[in-house]
Design a protein around this motif. Structure first.
Motif, short mmCIF file in Angstrom:
data_model
loop_
_atom_site.label_atom_id
_atom_site.label_comp_id
_atom_site.label_asym_id
_atom_site.label_seq_id
_atom_site.Cartn_x
_atom_site.Cartn_y
_atom_site.Cartn_z
N PHE A 122 45.26 -30.04 -114.22
CA PHE A 122 46.11 -31.11 -114.81
C PHE A 122 46.54 -31.02 -116.19
CE2 PHE A 122 46.90 -35.20 -116.72
CZ PHE A 122 47.47 -36.01 -115.85
N SER A 123 47.87 -31.52 -116.36
CA SER A 123 48.14 -31.28 -117.70
C SER A 123 49.41 -32.43 -118.07
CB SER A 123 48.82 -29.80 -117.95
OG SER A 123 50.35 -29.91 -117.64
N GLY A 124 49.69 -32.43 -119.30
CA GLY A 124 50.59 -33.44 -119.56
C GLY A 124 52.27 -32.96 -119.37
N PHE A 125 52.33 -31.89 -118.84
CA PHE A 125 53.48 -31.19 -118.73
C PHE A 125 53.95 -31.31 -117.15
CE2 PHE A 125 56.30 -27.09 -118.18
CZ PHE A 125 57.22 -27.53 -118.63
N GLN A 126 55.13 -31.93 -116.90
CA GLN A 126 55.37 -32.07 -115.30
C GLN A 126 56.82 -31.88 -115.09
OE1 GLN A 126 54.67 -36.39 -114.93
NE2 GLN A 126 52.42 -36.11 -115.13
N LEU A 127 57.04 -31.44 -113.85
CA LEU A 127 58.40 -31.41 -113.37
C LEU A 127 58.54 -32.24 -112.24
CD1 LEU A 127 61.15 -29.54 -113.07
CD2 LEU A 127 60.22 -28.13 -111.52
N ASP A 170 56.61 -39.61 -103.72
CA ASP A 170 56.75 -40.93 -103.82
C ASP A 170 58.04 -41.32 -103.24
OD1 ASP A 170 54.30 -42.09 -105.38
OD2 ASP A 170 55.10 -40.63 -106.89
N LEU A 171 57.77 -42.00 -102.09
CA LEU A 171 58.89 -42.69 -101.35
C LEU A 171 58.65 -44.22 -101.38
CD1 LEU A 171 57.79 -40.26 -99.35
CD2 LEU A 171 59.62 -40.91 -98.18
N LYS A 172 59.58 -44.99 -102.59
CA LYS A 172 59.55 -46.16 -102.93
C LYS A 172 60.49 -47.08 -102.14
CE LYS A 172 56.79 -44.95 -106.95
NZ LYS A 172 56.69 -44.88 -108.46
N ASN A 173 60.33 -48.31 -102.22
CA ASN A 173 61.02 -49.39 -101.61
C ASN A 173 62.07 -50.14 -102.89
OD1 ASN A 173 59.28 -51.09 -102.70
ND2 ASN A 173 58.21 -51.36 -100.67
N LYS A 174 61.80 -49.48 -103.80
CA LYS A 174 62.69 -49.92 -105.10
C LYS A 174 63.09 -49.08 -106.16
CE LYS A 174 58.51 -51.89 -107.65
NZ LYS A 174 58.27 -53.01 -108.32
N ILE A 175 63.99 -49.46 -106.66
CA ILE A 175 64.55 -48.23 -107.87
C ILE A 175 63.33 -48.20 -109.06
CG2 ILE A 175 66.48 -47.50 -109.46
CD1 ILE A 175 68.34 -48.82 -107.26
N GLU A 176 63.08 -47.02 -109.52
CA GLU A 176 62.39 -47.00 -110.76
C GLU A 176 62.96 -46.11 -111.72
OE1 GLU A 176 58.13 -46.38 -110.10
OE2 GLU A 176 57.90 -48.27 -108.93
N PHE A 177 62.69 -46.10 -113.15
CA PHE A 177 63.02 -45.09 -114.13
C PHE A 177 62.16 -43.92 -114.15
CE2 PHE A 177 63.25 -43.82 -118.84
CZ PHE A 177 64.32 -43.43 -118.69
N VAL A 228 59.39 -36.29 -106.56
CA VAL A 228 58.62 -35.45 -106.66
C VAL A 228 58.17 -35.21 -107.94
CG1 VAL A 228 57.88 -33.09 -105.72
CG2 VAL A 228 59.82 -34.44 -104.65
N THR A 229 56.64 -34.90 -108.02
CA THR A 229 56.11 -34.69 -109.56
C THR A 229 55.31 -33.50 -109.31
OG1 THR A 229 56.22 -37.02 -110.05
CG2 THR A 229 54.99 -35.45 -111.24
N ILE A 230 55.48 -32.49 -109.95
CA ILE A 230 54.74 -31.25 -109.92
C ILE A 230 54.00 -31.08 -111.29
CG2 ILE A 230 54.82 -28.66 -109.77
CD1 ILE A 230 57.80 -28.98 -108.66
N ILE A 231 52.66 -30.80 -111.33
CA ILE A 231 51.94 -31.08 -112.27
C ILE A 231 51.64 -29.73 -112.76
CG2 ILE A 231 49.54 -31.75 -113.34
CD1 ILE A 231 51.27 -34.15 -112.40
N ASN A 232 52.18 -29.54 -114.17
CA ASN A 232 51.74 -28.06 -114.85
C ASN A 232 52.45 -26.90 -114.24
OD1 ASN A 232 50.67 -26.73 -116.95
ND2 ASN A 232 48.76 -25.98 -115.65
N PRO A 233 53.83 -27.05 -114.00
CA PRO A 233 54.38 -26.01 -113.27
C PRO A 233 54.68 -24.65 -114.19
CG PRO A 233 55.98 -27.64 -113.78
CD PRO A 233 54.68 -28.23 -114.51
N ASP A 234 55.17 -23.55 -113.57
CA ASP A 234 55.29 -22.43 -114.40
C ASP A 234 56.83 -22.75 -114.58
OD1 ASP A 234 56.38 -19.92 -115.05
OD2 ASP A 234 54.93 -19.02 -113.99
#
Length: 198
Positions: free
Chosen positions: A49-54, A89-96, A164-170
């Motif tokens: 886990f890290s604070g860097f995400q793609l 995440d497949l959500k039923n409303k728009i998010e930022f 889609v959130t990829i944690i700590n990608p290269d």
């Protein structure tokens, strides 16, 4: 001799099939239903886990993906990043979908003037009340209505019902147009990447 060769080839094919099956087994995801939608989590044992995400989102923020479409994307991304924790995440409303601490400046898409963060946040709060169905924002600089989605953010951001959130990608592995092109080719959906730091 011929029988031995055939047996060897047959055993080799079985090993390849077993390896593929094992690989797919490792990429199983946990499905969680929430009020806002469905979340799938892929978490291999050695993920860090890290604070860097793609983040990967569709360009069309109104688009609602099906679980079948998500599975196609999940297969591609977990194959590209087999050692990273990934959420879908497949959500039923728009998010930022933000870029974290890297987002510093937001400018008007009409005249290019910098918009004060507090005024932008007020606009975001108002739009959030409608689940971002209405993203109209009166730019304080030129007094023209613009969309929050069309403002100029100094780092890539977006609005979406799917993420889609990829944690700590290269970084080097993912920072290629080919990655987006592959996703678009396999899904027929225009995508964009958002690099985030927290």
């Amino acid at each position: 001799m011929l029988i031995m060769k055939k047996s060897f080839i047959f055993l080799l094919i079985l090993q390849i099939i077993s390896a593929c099956s094992a690989s797919k087994e490792k990429r199983q995801m946990e499905r969680t239903s929430k009020e806002v939608g469905v979340k799938f989590t892929y978490k291999p044992e050695n993920s860090v886990f890290s604070g860097f995400q793609l983040k990967v989102i569709p360009v069309d923020y109104r688009l609602e993906l099906t679980e079948a479409q998500n599975q196609v994307i999940a297969d591609l991304i977990t194959e590209a990043f087999p050692e990273n924790e990934i959420t879908f995440d497949l959500k039923n409303k728009i998010e930022f979908v933000d870029s974290g601490v890297d987002l510093e400046t937001i400018s008007c898409s009409n005249c290019g003037s910098v918009i004060e963060t507090e005024l932008w946040q007020d606009g975001m709060t108002k739009a959030h009340e409608t689940d971002f169905a209405d993203m109209g924002f009166i730019a304080p600089c030129c007094k023209k209505e613009v969309s929050l989605n069309n403002l100029k953010y100094d780092t890539e951001t977006g609005f979406s019902k799917y993420q889609v959130t990829i944690i700590n990608p290269d970084f080097d592995k993912a920072n290629h147009e080919e990655f987006v092109t592959l996703l678009e080719k396999q899904t027929g959906i225009k995508m964009k990447l958002i690099w985030a730091k927290y």
